[in-house]
Design a protein around this motif. Structure first.
Motif, PDB file in Angstrom:
ATOM      1  N   LEU A 188       0.858  -1.178   0.000  1.00  0.00           N
ATOM      2  CA  LEU A 188       0.000   0.000   0.000  1.00  0.00           C
ATOM      3  C   LEU A 188       0.898   1.234   0.000  1.00  0.00           C
ATOM      4  CD1 LEU A 188      -2.465  -1.085   2.845  1.00  0.00           C
ATOM      5  CD2 LEU A 188      -2.572  -1.657   0.414  1.00  0.00           C
ATOM      6  N   ILE A 190       1.169   5.145   0.335  1.00  0.00           N
ATOM      7  CA  ILE A 190       0.342   6.150   0.997  1.00  0.00           C
ATOM      8  C   ILE A 190       1.057   7.503   0.948  1.00  0.00           C
ATOM      9  CG2 ILE A 190      -0.708   6.826   3.203  1.00  0.00           C
ATOM     10  CD1 ILE A 190      -0.737   3.757   3.819  1.00  0.00           C
ATOM     11  N   ASP A 191       0.371   8.501   0.443  1.00  0.00           N
ATOM     12  CA  ASP A 191       0.918   9.842   0.355  1.00  0.00           C
ATOM     13  C   ASP A 191      -0.031  10.803   1.064  1.00  0.00           C
ATOM     14  OD1 ASP A 191       2.954  11.682  -1.110  1.00  0.00           O
ATOM     15  OD2 ASP A 191       0.992  12.583  -1.507  1.00  0.00           O
ATOM     16  N   LEU A 218      -0.989   4.046  11.201  1.00  0.00           N
ATOM     17  CA  LEU A 218      -0.721   2.957  10.262  1.00  0.00           C
ATOM     18  C   LEU A 218      -0.217   1.710  10.996  1.00  0.00           C
ATOM     19  CD1 LEU A 218       1.054   4.936   7.369  1.00  0.00           C
ATOM     20  CD2 LEU A 218      -1.286   4.043   7.396  1.00  0.00           C
ATOM     21  N   GLU A 236       5.642  10.328   2.392  1.00  0.00           N
ATOM     22  CA  GLU A 236       5.263   9.084   1.712  1.00  0.00           C
ATOM     23  C   GLU A 236       5.559   7.878   2.601  1.00  0.00           C
ATOM     24  OE1 GLU A 236       7.544   9.267  -1.847  1.00  0.00           O
ATOM     25  OE2 GLU A 236       5.994  10.350  -2.953  1.00  0.00           O
TER      26      GLU A 236
END
Length: 247
Positions: A188, A190-191, A218, A236
């Motif tokens: 995954l 993720i930004d 997270l 990121e």
């Protein structure tokens, strides 16, 4: 005369005390089929460490896979799998590369010294031995392992968010892909949206605090011990899910 500032060196006694506290209650696995010899080792080590025992190599391997002890002390002359074979089996697993293995052997097997080193042993002690010397050697190897672990953690963990860094991700993915049967892996990516505007509006300290909170969310969302979070850089992140297909 102008004075120059030099960085403060860590106090040797403070470092020693830190290491001593850090290795308290370390798990020591003793592989010994002789009750009298085991009792001697337990007497000198159990006041300081969590001592476990196995009587043979096969049982030791199963326990090592389960508890990952901090150090293994193995008698060479075991029934079935001897100490050299046990050490070789331990070194087959990369996650146990840095576990010290201390071999104990009688005088008649002292000529096997080269075999001990070739098998991946960290040290060996010849019987009859001084219990004080053996204790000091165990302490030495545990302190060294603790320092090595701290250096590795510093190199593999993002200093701000305390999740793994890009270097750890690259190393782990290389290990996973090099396996004979590569598991299904999902990632995954993720930004964080509008993070630059957030930094500009509230300052970089607030931005850092936000990244720390995101990393915690997270990490707490992971369902399995094999999953992990990595900070790729900036805002990121990546969540790696081994043994997970697309569905």
């Amino acid at each position: 005369m102008s004075a120059t500032n030099t960085p403060m060196e860590p106090d040797t006694e403070e470092v020693e005390e830190h290491l001593r506290e850090a290795i308290d209650d370390s798990t020591v696995l003793i592989v010994e089929d002789n009750d009298a010899d085991f009792d001697l080792l337990r007497e000198v080590l159990s006041p300081h460490f969590n001592v476990k025992r196995c009587r043979d190599g096969e049982a030791a391997l199963r326990l090592i896979m389960d508890i990952a002890p901090h150090i293994v002390i193995s008698e060479f002359s075991l029934q079935g799998m001897d100490g050299i074979a046990l050490c070789q089996r331990i070194r087959e697993h990369s996650r146990f590369d840095d576990i010290p293995v201390l071999m104990v052997s009688s005088e008649e097997h002292a000529q096997r010294e080269v075999d001990f080193w070739d098998a991946g042993c960290s040290d060996f002690v010849r019987k009859p031995y001084s219990l004080t010397t053996l204790y000091k050697r165990v302490m030495h190897h545990l302190k060294y392992k603790k320092m090595l672990d701290e250096y590795k953690e510093a190199a593999m963990v993002d200093s701000l968010t305390k999740v793994f860094n890009r270097r750890y991700l690259e190393s782990t993915m290389l290990q996973l892909s090099s396996r004979h049967e590569t598991p299904d892996i999902s990632a995954l990516l993720i930004d964080v949206d509008w993070f630059k505007k957030y930094n500009d509006s509230y300052g970089h300290l607030a931005g850092d605090a936000a990244l720390v909170q995101i990393a915690e969310v997270l990490t707490h969302s992971l369902m399995r011990s094999t999953d992990f979070v990595t900070r790729l850089g900036g805002e990121e992140f990546a969540v790696i899910l081994p043994h997970t297909d697309a569905s």
